[in-house]
Design a protein around this motif. Structure first.
Motif, PDB file in Angstrom:
ATOM      1  N   GLU A 110       0.817  -1.213   0.000  1.00 40.65           N
ATOM      2  CA  GLU A 110       0.000   0.000   0.000  1.00 40.65           C
ATOM      3  C   GLU A 110       0.854   1.268   0.000  1.00 40.65           C
ATOM      4  OE1 GLU A 110      -3.825   0.144   2.232  1.00 40.65           O
ATOM      5  OE2 GLU A 110      -2.685   1.525   3.474  1.00 40.65           O
ATOM      6  N   ALA A 111       1.607   1.448   1.076  1.00 45.51           N
ATOM      7  CA  ALA A 111       2.393   2.677   1.208  1.00 45.51           C
ATOM      8  C   ALA A 111       3.512   2.447   2.208  1.00 45.51           C
ATOM      9  CB  ALA A 111       1.496   3.817   1.693  1.00 45.51           C
ATOM     10  N   GLU A 116      10.387   2.287   6.111  1.00 46.12           N
ATOM     11  CA  GLU A 116      10.542   2.318   4.650  1.00 46.12           C
ATOM     12  C   GLU A 116      10.878   3.737   4.198  1.00 46.12           C
ATOM     13  OE1 GLU A 116       7.920   0.915   6.260  1.00 46.12           O
ATOM     14  OE2 GLU A 116       8.453  -1.186   5.910  1.00 46.12           O
ATOM     15  N   PRO A 122      10.871  -0.545   0.145  1.00 46.69           N
ATOM     16  CA  PRO A 122       9.573  -1.034   0.622  1.00 46.69           C
ATOM     17  C   PRO A 122       9.719  -2.229   1.562  1.00 46.69           C
ATOM     18  CG  PRO A 122       9.958  -1.799  -1.622  1.00 46.69           C
ATOM     19  CD  PRO A 122      11.110  -0.892  -1.268  1.00 46.69           C
ATOM     20  N   PHE A 123       8.781  -2.334   2.488  1.00 50.89           N
ATOM     21  CA  PHE A 123       8.661  -3.503   3.366  1.00 50.89           C
ATOM     22  C   PHE A 123       9.976  -3.871   4.052  1.00 50.89           C
ATOM     23  CE2 PHE A 123       4.827  -4.200   0.767  1.00 50.89           C
ATOM     24  CZ  PHE A 123       3.909  -4.539   1.742  1.00 50.89           C
ATOM     25  N   ASN A 155       5.045  -0.558  -3.923  1.00 54.28           N
ATOM     26  CA  ASN A 155       3.849  -0.080  -3.249  1.00 54.28           C
ATOM     27  C   ASN A 155       3.026   0.780  -4.196  1.00 54.28           C
ATOM     28  OD1 ASN A 155       3.953  -0.911  -0.429  1.00 54.28           O
ATOM     29  ND2 ASN A 155       5.789   0.361  -0.273  1.00 54.28           N
ATOM     30  N   HIS A 228      -2.931  -8.292   4.083  1.00 52.68           N
ATOM     31  CA  HIS A 228      -1.674  -7.554   4.247  1.00 52.68           C
ATOM     32  C   HIS A 228      -0.937  -8.079   5.481  1.00 52.68           C
ATOM     33  CE1 HIS A 228       1.049  -4.211   4.779  1.00 52.68           C
ATOM     34  NE2 HIS A 228       0.684  -3.753   3.590  1.00 52.68           N
TER      35      HIS A 228
HETATM   36  N1  URA Z   1       3.199  -1.611   4.364  1.00 50.75           N
HETATM   37  C1  URA Z   1       3.128  -1.506   3.028  1.00 50.75           C
HETATM   38  O1  URA Z   1       2.076  -1.669   2.430  1.00 50.75           O
HETATM   39  N2  URA Z   1       4.245  -1.236   2.374  1.00 50.75           N
HETATM   40  C2  URA Z   1       5.412  -1.073   2.960  1.00 50.75           C
HETATM   41  O2  URA Z   1       6.387  -0.814   2.272  1.00 50.75           O
HETATM   42  C3  URA Z   1       5.468  -1.189   4.362  1.00 50.75           C
HETATM   43  C4  URA Z   1       4.348  -1.456   5.048  1.00 50.75           C
END
Ligand code: URA
Length: 257
Positions: A110-111, A116, A122-123, A155, A228
């Motif tokens: 998502e974001a 991050e 990401p993640f 993302n 998620h």
């Molecule tokens: N959640 C997400 O959706 N993306 C990320 O990069 C981190 C947490």
């Protein structure tokens, strides 16, 4: 100086007048409109004004910028130059992608969160660590020896929203052309839509608890919506569903190679 009058007292006065039957605003002295002089300003001709300047449409701009990107580096540069998304001003970094471009599986989250945003990847926080463990359980990793065992991760939003709030539907719509182009340039065989934000961006609908586990075709790829990992951290009992979905992905990877 204007005297301050309590609005509640004013409202009470108005109600009282309405109860007395005063339901029209009329003056104490009658006005003879026929006798009133017609001033030139009263019959003003419509002003000729210059046409309003056309404001740029963020979605049209996003479509043009995304379409002009010929490769992933170009797309990253186009996002970095995209001026319309307010989230960019509060973010420390643009979070574009991690893992191996060309991997058979693309994961769309998502974001970015705090970690991050700090690292520009990401993640990578606790949620990302759970994602890595989930992927490893079916033999996949960001950096694998072969592309067949690798994943590519991105993302919907490349900038962290304040206080980790979910992106709004307007923000998702604005960034959708970049997401679609990202998928087209990364050319995954399978796309995992992690949570509602990713489903909103790619499928244009949410409701992840109903969508999860069923393959759908979108953006020219078979997509699997999944819960998620942030949700799994809060609802460990849901890991059973996530495991079933991972096995479904593993089965598809085994079938088509
Ligand atoms: N959640 C997400 O959706 N993306 C990320 O990069 C981190 C947490």
């Amino acid at each position: 100086m204007t005297e301050w009058i309590d609005p509640l007292a004013l409202k009470a006065l108005l109600d009282w007048q309405a109860e007395l039957g005063a339901d029209e605003a009329i003056g104490d002295v009658p006005v003879d409109r026929y006798a009133a002089p017609v001033t030139v300003s009263a019959v003003k001709s419509p002003a000729i004004t210059a046409p309003e300047p056309m404001l740029p449409d963020p979605i049209v701009d996003a479509q043009a910028a995304a379409a002009a990107a010929g490769d992933l580096d170009g797309l990253r540069a186009a996002l970095a130059a995209f001026p319309h998304c307010e989230l960019r001003h509060g973010a420390r970094n643009l979070v574009f992608a991690d893992g191996q471009p060309g991997a058979r599986v693309m994961i769309l989250g998502e974001a970015p969160g705090r970690d991050e945003d700090a690292q520009g990847l990401p993640f990578v926080g606790p949620v990302g660590q759970l994602l890595d463990r989930m992927l490893l359980a079916i033999g996949l990793a960001r950096q694998a020896d072969t592309l067949a065992d690798a994943v590519y991760i991105s993302n919907v939003m490349p900038w962290r929203p304040p206080q980790n709030r979910p992106p709004t539907s307007d923000e998702i719509a604005m960034l959708r052309p970049f997401v679609e182009r990202h998928i087209a340039l990364a050319k995954p065989e399978f796309l995992i839509l992690m949570g509602n934000g990713a489903c909103q961006a790619v499928l244009e609908r949410g409701g992840i608890t109903r969508l999860r586990g069923s393959w759908v075709s979108a953006a020219g790829v078979p997509c699997l919506p999944m819960l998620h990992p942030a949700y799994l951290l809060r609802h460990p009992a849901a890991k059973r569903d996530a495991w079933a979905d991972l096995l479904s992905l593993k089965a598809r990877l085994g079938q088509q190679h």
